[in-house]
Enzyme design. Structure first.
Site, mmCIF file in Angstrom:
data_model
loop_
_atom_site.group_PDB
_atom_site.id
_atom_site.type_symbol
_atom_site.label_atom_id
_atom_site.label_comp_id
_atom_site.label_asym_id
_atom_site.label_seq_id
_atom_site.Cartn_x
_atom_site.Cartn_y
_atom_site.Cartn_z
ATOM 1 N N LYS A 99 0.863 -1.226 -0.028
ATOM 2 C CA LYS A 99 0.237 0.073 -0.010
ATOM 3 C C LYS A 99 0.826 1.224 0.043
ATOM 4 C CE LYS A 99 -1.971 1.594 4.043
ATOM 5 N NZ LYS A 99 -1.416 2.901 4.402
ATOM 6 N N ASN A 100 1.985 1.027 0.927
ATOM 7 C CA ASN A 100 2.586 2.310 0.876
ATOM 8 C C ASN A 100 3.579 2.594 -0.129
ATOM 9 O OD1 ASN A 100 1.254 3.134 3.376
ATOM 10 N ND2 ASN A 100 3.119 2.776 4.719
ATOM 11 N N ARG A 137 -3.932 10.905 4.731
ATOM 12 C CA ARG A 137 -2.441 11.949 4.814
ATOM 13 C C ARG A 137 -1.818 11.764 3.588
ATOM 14 N NH1 ARG A 137 0.946 14.373 8.012
ATOM 15 N NH2 ARG A 137 3.047 13.541 7.604
ATOM 16 N N CYS A 156 -4.085 13.033 13.067
ATOM 17 C CA CYS A 156 -4.921 11.711 12.672
ATOM 18 C C CYS A 156 -4.643 11.129 14.202
ATOM 19 C CB CYS A 156 -4.263 11.104 11.764
ATOM 20 S SG CYS A 156 -2.558 10.404 12.120
ATOM 21 N N ARG A 189 1.338 14.887 13.172
ATOM 22 C CA ARG A 189 1.770 14.556 11.694
ATOM 23 C C ARG A 189 1.729 15.756 10.773
ATOM 24 N NH1 ARG A 189 -0.524 8.649 9.843
ATOM 25 N NH2 ARG A 189 1.287 8.700 8.859
ATOM 26 N N PRO A 190 2.545 16.637 11.083
ATOM 27 C CA PRO A 190 2.292 18.018 10.027
ATOM 28 C C PRO A 190 2.995 17.766 8.563
ATOM 29 C CG PRO A 190 4.174 18.157 11.878
ATOM 30 C CD PRO A 190 3.400 16.961 11.980
ATOM 31 N N ASP A 226 5.445 19.944 7.376
ATOM 32 C CA ASP A 226 6.045 21.404 7.401
ATOM 33 C C ASP A 226 7.445 20.919 6.502
ATOM 34 O OD1 ASP A 226 6.661 19.454 9.544
ATOM 35 O OD2 ASP A 226 8.001 20.732 10.311
ATOM 36 N N LEU A 227 7.764 19.545 6.487
ATOM 37 C CA LEU A 227 8.891 19.447 6.077
ATOM 38 C C LEU A 227 8.829 19.288 4.198
ATOM 39 C CD1 LEU A 227 10.736 16.509 7.918
ATOM 40 C CD2 LEU A 227 11.201 18.881 7.979
ATOM 41 N N ASP A 234 5.126 0.856 11.927
ATOM 42 C CA ASP A 234 3.963 0.084 11.305
ATOM 43 C C ASP A 234 3.764 -1.239 11.782
ATOM 44 O OD1 ASP A 234 3.026 2.648 10.386
ATOM 45 O OD2 ASP A 234 3.447 1.790 8.187
ATOM 46 N N ILE A 259 8.569 7.407 16.549
ATOM 47 C CA ILE A 259 8.342 8.023 15.435
ATOM 48 C C ILE A 259 7.182 8.991 15.540
ATOM 49 C CG2 ILE A 259 7.727 7.725 12.922
ATOM 50 C CD1 ILE A 259 10.425 6.520 13.324
ATOM 51 N N ARG A 310 -8.482 -0.588 5.214
ATOM 52 C CA ARG A 310 -7.532 0.353 4.598
ATOM 53 C C ARG A 310 -6.269 -0.321 4.384
ATOM 54 N NH1 ARG A 310 -6.369 5.748 7.978
ATOM 55 N NH2 ARG A 310 -5.099 5.680 6.058
HETATM 56 C C1 UD1 Z 1 4.839 7.028 5.836
HETATM 57 C C2 UD1 Z 1 3.970 5.975 5.936
HETATM 58 C C3 UD1 Z 1 3.385 5.340 7.408
HETATM 59 C C4 UD1 Z 1 4.643 5.133 8.286
HETATM 60 C C5 UD1 Z 1 5.464 6.203 8.270
HETATM 61 C C6 UD1 Z 1 6.693 5.889 9.266
HETATM 62 C C7 UD1 Z 1 2.844 6.181 3.768
HETATM 63 C C8 UD1 Z 1 1.799 6.328 2.914
HETATM 64 N N1 UD1 Z 1 2.718 6.147 5.106
HETATM 65 O O1 UD1 Z 1 3.850 7.966 6.556
HETATM 66 O O2 UD1 Z 1 2.585 4.224 7.236
HETATM 67 O O3 UD1 Z 1 3.850 4.749 9.559
HETATM 68 O O4 UD1 Z 1 5.742 6.526 6.839
HETATM 69 O O5 UD1 Z 1 7.294 4.980 8.759
HETATM 70 O O6 UD1 Z 1 3.914 5.818 3.390
HETATM 71 N N2 UD1 Z 1 6.854 14.672 10.155
HETATM 72 C C9 UD1 Z 1 6.878 15.888 10.502
HETATM 73 N N3 UD1 Z 1 6.749 16.862 9.456
HETATM 74 C C10 UD1 Z 1 6.626 16.600 8.150
HETATM 75 C C11 UD1 Z 1 6.705 15.270 7.973
HETATM 76 C C12 UD1 Z 1 6.662 14.281 8.770
HETATM 77 O O7 UD1 Z 1 6.986 16.546 11.602
HETATM 78 O O8 UD1 Z 1 6.649 17.405 7.237
HETATM 79 C C13 UD1 Z 1 7.113 13.692 11.405
HETATM 80 C C14 UD1 Z 1 5.829 12.785 11.368
HETATM 81 O O9 UD1 Z 1 4.726 13.567 12.380
HETATM 82 C C15 UD1 Z 1 6.355 11.781 12.175
HETATM 83 C C16 UD1 Z 1 7.579 11.590 11.511
HETATM 84 O O10 UD1 Z 1 8.114 12.710 10.970
HETATM 85 O O11 UD1 Z 1 6.617 11.976 13.302
HETATM 86 C C17 UD1 Z 1 7.886 10.646 10.426
HETATM 87 O O12 UD1 Z 1 6.844 10.801 9.620
HETATM 88 P P1 UD1 Z 1 6.813 10.370 7.946
HETATM 89 O O13 UD1 Z 1 8.085 9.408 7.615
HETATM 90 O O14 UD1 Z 1 6.826 11.475 7.010
HETATM 91 O O15 UD1 Z 1 5.446 9.555 7.768
HETATM 92 P P2 UD1 Z 1 4.465 9.470 6.593
HETATM 93 O O16 UD1 Z 1 5.158 9.648 5.130
HETATM 94 O O17 UD1 Z 1 3.599 10.240 6.776
#
Ligand code: UD1
Length: 427
Positions: A22-23, A99, A123, A128-129, A131-132, A313, A335, A405
């Site tokens: 899925k991811n 997301r 969520c 889970r922002p 911002d990056l 996950d 995480i 899902r």
């Molecule tokens: C993806 C996966 C999700 C998995 C996660 C971590 C998909 C569709 N989903 O989610 O199943 O649990 O990786 O392996 O692939 N963060 C920020 N700012 C940002 C982006 C992220 O603060 O702009 C934080 C998040 O809140 C979290 C951490 O960074 O604490 C890692 O998140 P991220 O790797 O971005 O997760 P996703 O890509 O959303």
């Protein structure tokens, strides 16, 4: 609403086909926005999240056709064509459901010079922002405004290559910015990039579409922007989280299961951890075989980390397993800040778990007992299914839409291996 009823105690024996990841599928689907030619993706899982993203892409004007139909058993093949994009707006109604929809942002700005994408909001597992993602796009030259819950991004002409240093690893930000950079003017360096197999799968597909990406699989991606990308056909990798979940199901119940299509290498730290606990995992011609070494496994400590570390996950499923083993284990979540919602439910089934901030101390008990339970996210829900497989008596897992899902035909796959599990249709 549907429920899943499980009567615990049966070992699992048989074959489980692991579906497409899925991811990996979600970002690959958004990559179709980078070209006016068709992108054909095979081995797509049949899941609610895929449908949510397909609906968003259709609303942008993407033409999606299903090629062949084999009952969903060998994955689906979709051909996605973004030759006639009618809207660069991703509305709140669709983005709030998932997301990963934010992954349209990079491709839309890179190809059309504009995008208006709803902020996904919080969520169940934390804030889970994005911002990056936003900061990275700014570094690539996009002008960004946040207004009314939306990100408005614009650039005149093409984005421009830049060096982007991530302060911590983000799978989604790496994917979004890698896609955007493929069409930027000049070189982009993504430093401290995510190395998950799903990121590699996306990078390989982008290269097949004509992108120039070096360092695939490492934490530094170097992308030379090109003027246009073309279509290709790409097979989605197997879902390592689904494979790991069923390996843990065997660890919980005993028996021996062949995980067909699974890739042992993609399990990363999960395979070492499960082996340390007493599960035998072997590579076979068709995938992975999983069986227990002894009747009862032993406790092992884990800390979640970006790949190749132990995935967040799989933390909930691992905790359900640890609730049934000999001895104690400490599970630390690094995480997401709120990813222990399964703990009170597991405790209701007799698990002995104490939370201390981001860590959980689990003392294995000889037997869990069935109970009605529910969870607020996908992986927490499946951890309750695993606990139910180990428990005495009946477990009813509510809110099955979470499972739908991310797990295709979960109850059928488990039942085919001897588990007593059925879906009870609700209103
Ligand atoms: C993806 C996966 C999700 C998995 C996660 C971590 C998909 C569709 N989903 O989610 O199943 O649990 O990786 O392996 O692939 N963060 C920020 N700012 C940002 C982006 C992220 O603060 O702009 C934080 C998040 O809140 C979290 C951490 O960074 O604490 C890692 O998140 P991220 O790797 O971005 O997760 P996703 O890509 O959303």
């Amino acid at each position: 609403m549907d429920h899943i009823r499980i009567r615990g105690g049966n070992p699992l024996n048989g074959v489980i086909r692991i579906g497409g990841a899925k991811n990996a599928a979600l970002p690959l689907m958004t990559a179709c926005l980078l070209t006016d030619e068709a992108l054909t993706l095979s081995n797509l899982p049949h899941l609610a999240d895929i449908t949510t993203l397909a609906n968003l892409l259709i609303q942008h004007g993407v033409d999606i056709n299903m090629e062949g139909e084999n009952g969903g058993h060998e994955g689906r093949t979709l051909s996605l064509s973004a030759h006639n994009i009618t809207s660069t707006v991703a509305p709140y109604d669709l983005v709030r459901k998932m997301r990963a929809t934010a992954l349209v942002l990079g491709p839309l700005v890179a190809r059309f010079g504009q995008a208006r994408v709803s902020l996904p909001g919080g969520c169940a597992i934390g804030a889970r922002p994005i911002d990056l993602h936003i900061k990275g796009l700014q570094e690539l030259g996009a002008k960004i405004e946040l207004e009314g819950g939306y990100v408005n991004a614009r650039c005149n002409g093409r984005l421009t290559g830049a060096e982007i240093v991530f302060p911590f690893t983000s799978v989604g930000a790496t994917e979004n910015l890698m896609m955007a950079a493929t069409l930027a003017d000049g070189e982009t360096r993504l430093i401290n990039a995510a190395r998950e197999p799903e990121v590699i799968d996306l990078a390989n597909c982008l290269v097949a579409m004509g992108a120039q990406i070096d360092g695939i699989g490492s934490d530094t991606l170097v992308i030379q922007g090109v003027e246009r990308l073309g279509g290709t056909s790409h097979r989605v990798i197997a879902d390592r989280i689904e494979a790991g979940t069923y390996a843990m199901a065997v660890a919980v119940t005993g028996g021996e299961v062949q995980l067909v299509g699974a890739n042992l290498e993609h399990l990363g730290a999960v395979s070492e951890t499960l082996r340390a606990a007493g599960l035998i995992l072997e590579e076979t011609d068709t995938g992975i075989s999983a069986r227990r070494e002894n009747d009862r496994l032993t406790g092992v400590d884990v800390m979640t980390d970006p790949y190749p570390g132990f995935p967040t996950d799989m933390q909930a499923q691992f905790m359900a397993l640890m609730a049934t083993v000999n001895g104690a284990s400490m599970v630390t979540e690094t995480i997401f800040e709120n990813r222990f919602m399964h703990v009170p439910e597991l405790t209701r089934m007799g698990a002995n778990i104490n939370l201390h901030g981001g860590s959980a101390m689990i003392r294995g008990v000889p037997k869990l007992t069935g109970a009605p339970v529910m969870a607020t996210d996908l992986r927490a829900s499946v951890s309750l299914v695993l606990a139910g497989l180990a428990a005495d008596g009946d477990t009813i897992v509510n809110r099955v839409y979470h499972l739908d899902r991310g797990y295709e035909r979960l109850e059928e796959k488990l039942a085919a291996c001897g588990a007593e599990v059925e879906r009870i249709k609700g209103d």
